[in-house]
Design a protein around this motif. Sequence first.
Motif, short mmCIF file in Angstrom:
data_model
loop_
_atom_site.label_atom_id
_atom_site.label_comp_id
_atom_site.label_asym_id
_atom_site.label_seq_id
_atom_site.Cartn_x
_atom_site.Cartn_y
_atom_site.Cartn_z
N VAL A 189 66.51 9.96 61.21
CA VAL A 189 66.87 10.38 59.79
C VAL A 189 65.75 10.72 59.10
CG1 VAL A 189 67.84 9.41 57.54
CG2 VAL A 189 69.01 8.91 59.58
N ARG A 190 64.66 9.85 59.21
CA ARG A 190 63.34 10.10 58.32
C ARG A 190 62.61 11.59 58.81
NH1 ARG A 190 60.19 8.20 54.91
NH2 ARG A 190 57.92 8.65 54.97
N ALA A 191 62.91 11.85 60.00
CA ALA A 191 62.14 13.13 60.49
C ALA A 191 62.96 14.52 59.85
CB ALA A 191 62.49 13.10 62.02
N VAL A 192 64.30 14.21 60.03
CA VAL A 192 65.28 15.40 59.35
C VAL A 192 64.88 15.50 57.74
CG1 VAL A 192 67.36 16.49 58.92
CG2 VAL A 192 66.82 15.28 60.96
N TYR A 193 64.94 14.34 57.31
CA TYR A 193 64.76 14.27 55.53
C TYR A 193 63.24 14.87 55.24
CZ TYR A 193 63.55 12.16 51.16
OH TYR A 193 63.07 11.64 49.90
N MET A 194 62.26 14.43 56.04
CA MET A 194 60.97 15.01 55.77
C MET A 194 60.88 16.60 56.05
SD MET A 194 59.17 12.33 54.67
CE MET A 194 57.65 13.38 54.29
N ASP A 195 61.78 16.95 57.03
CA ASP A 195 61.59 18.49 57.13
C ASP A 195 62.38 19.35 55.85
OD1 ASP A 195 60.57 18.52 59.54
OD2 ASP A 195 62.26 18.52 60.51
N LEU A 196 63.51 18.48 55.32
CA LEU A 196 64.16 19.23 54.30
C LEU A 196 63.32 19.15 52.97
CD1 LEU A 196 67.76 17.91 55.07
CD2 LEU A 196 67.12 20.09 54.89
N VAL A 197 62.51 17.83 52.70
CA VAL A 197 61.69 18.00 51.60
C VAL A 197 60.77 18.72 51.62
CG1 VAL A 197 59.95 16.23 50.46
CG2 VAL A 197 62.23 15.22 51.36
N LYS A 198 60.19 19.12 52.71
CA LYS A 198 58.94 20.30 52.95
C LYS A 198 59.54 21.63 52.44
CE LYS A 198 56.37 17.93 56.33
NZ LYS A 198 56.03 17.94 57.81
N SER A 199 60.71 21.89 52.73
CA SER A 199 61.53 23.23 52.40
C SER A 199 62.05 23.19 50.95
CB SER A 199 62.48 23.53 53.54
OG SER A 199 61.89 23.44 54.80
N PHE A 200 62.55 21.89 50.56
CA PHE A 200 63.41 21.85 49.42
C PHE A 200 62.70 21.38 48.28
CE2 PHE A 200 66.06 23.26 53.06
CZ PHE A 200 66.54 24.42 52.39
N HIS A 201 61.92 20.81 48.07
CA HIS A 201 61.41 20.04 46.92
C HIS A 201 60.97 20.90 45.83
CE1 HIS A 201 59.17 16.90 44.52
NE2 HIS A 201 59.57 16.14 45.72
N PRO A 202 61.75 20.49 44.70
CA PRO A 202 61.71 21.47 43.34
C PRO A 202 60.27 21.45 43.05
CG PRO A 202 62.86 19.22 42.82
CD PRO A 202 62.54 19.26 44.64
N ASP A 203 59.48 20.41 43.27
CA ASP A 203 58.00 20.34 42.59
C ASP A 203 57.35 21.65 42.97
OD1 ASP A 203 58.52 18.28 41.01
OD2 ASP A 203 57.87 16.97 42.11
N LEU A 204 57.55 22.11 44.43
CA LEU A 204 56.88 23.34 44.88
C LEU A 204 57.57 24.65 44.45
CD1 LEU A 204 56.91 21.83 48.47
CD2 LEU A 204 55.15 21.62 46.74
N GLU A 205 58.33 24.76 43.53
CA GLU A 205 58.88 25.95 43.03
C GLU A 205 58.41 26.45 41.74
OE1 GLU A 205 60.66 29.25 43.32
OE2 GLU A 205 61.16 27.90 45.06
N THR A 206 58.22 27.73 41.59
CA THR A 206 57.80 28.10 40.32
C THR A 206 59.00 28.79 39.61
OG1 THR A 206 57.11 30.27 41.37
CG2 THR A 206 55.35 28.44 41.03
N ASP A 207 59.93 29.26 40.17
CA ASP A 207 61.19 29.89 39.60
C ASP A 207 62.07 28.69 39.00
OD1 ASP A 207 64.01 30.94 39.88
OD2 ASP A 207 62.63 32.47 39.36
N ASP A 208 62.14 29.04 37.75
CA ASP A 208 63.02 28.05 36.88
C ASP A 208 64.25 27.60 37.59
OD1 ASP A 208 61.06 27.27 35.40
OD2 ASP A 208 61.64 28.40 33.51
N ALA A 209 65.22 28.90 37.87
CA ALA A 209 66.60 28.84 38.37
C ALA A 209 66.57 28.16 39.83
CB ALA A 209 67.09 30.30 38.21
N GLU A 210 65.65 28.69 40.71
CA GLU A 210 65.31 28.07 42.11
C GLU A 210 65.04 26.51 42.04
OE1 GLU A 210 65.43 28.41 46.11
OE2 GLU A 210 66.46 29.72 44.49
N LYS A 211 64.30 26.12 40.99
CA LYS A 211 63.79 24.71 40.63
C LYS A 211 65.16 24.04 40.68
CE LYS A 211 60.02 23.32 39.18
NZ LYS A 211 58.91 23.26 38.32
N VAL A 212 65.92 24.56 39.69
CA VAL A 212 67.31 23.83 39.48
C VAL A 212 68.05 23.58 40.73
CG1 VAL A 212 69.76 24.11 38.13
CG2 VAL A 212 67.34 24.43 36.98
N ARG A 213 68.08 24.74 41.53
CA ARG A 213 69.03 24.81 42.66
C ARG A 213 68.32 23.77 43.50
NH1 ARG A 213 69.56 26.99 47.90
NH2 ARG A 213 67.33 27.56 48.05
N LYS A 214 67.04 23.74 43.75
CA LYS A 214 66.42 22.82 44.73
C LYS A 214 66.73 21.30 44.28
CE LYS A 214 63.47 26.11 47.01
NZ LYS A 214 61.99 26.24 47.59
#
Length: 314
Positions: free
Chosen positions: A155-180
Amino acid sequence: MHIHTTKIGEEPDLDPLIREYQGFRAEIVHLMDRTYTNDLFRNAYQTKLAYLITESAFDLIVNYGFEDLKPVYNKYSEMDIETAIQLQKDKFKITDPAFLLESENNAEVAEDAEFHQLPEEEQQKIKAEQREERIAAQIRAAKLHAEQQKTSRSVRAVYMDLVKSFHPDLETDDAEKVRKTDIMQQVTQAYQENNLLKLLKLQIELERIDQDKLENLTKNQLNYYNKMLKQQVEELEAEKEAVQKRIAAVCGLPYQHANSRTTVIVKFNTNVNELKTEIKNIKNVLKNWKVPSQLKAYLKTYQIPNEEFPEDDD
């Protein structure tokens, strides 16, 4: 009888009964401490009292948290309580003297009339072996319970993969940040639930892999999912085994018999009824031993395991 504290379904909880029973044991320790200097007790009687006090106090301190008994233990023991506890930890062995009731911790032989015809030394040996087995079972159950509380590696392995791809703090676009942010809420919830299937489903959906395209997943992706699911199955099997072992330890059942709900409930209710009987008996013991002559009568027939003392002059 096996006395443990885990709950079984919606059955009555043993905890209050155990606390009540051990509370009476502690009262008896204090009673023996107060009457130790009574004029009735000399020589062998005091030796026996000191043994019963230290053995019982040690068990109550280590296993049931009666910290107030530490000074009492130190008063009668050549070794202070902290040193004794450390030695116990080093040996990974806990002593349960069970000095008050002959039926306590003796369920396996209680119905065997031949047991009571054995020499006292042999009876004590059998009781000691049974106590050690129960303690070992408790230790195993505790370890398995601790392991169960850890979040599964898959579970942790998959969770960490998803965090790397969808963590909102890594997003600069506001709309995309809300989605993530919304995505991460779902991911976090699945992670907290230890739900691998939900995480994998989110991973497939979020990577926009629809059902028609599943056949086109790369070999590495398929191997990855298969590996995660296989690991989850293994962890669920281990969790199932841990639960079954805990139930077996609680009810005093062989491991293989703890998979029957009916058997478990019947045995658990039997334990509750036996503990209620022991509480009634120990209350009578406490009442009787408040009369020094009755405590002396008990001590006269009591023998410290593996030791012999001459009779005290009356």
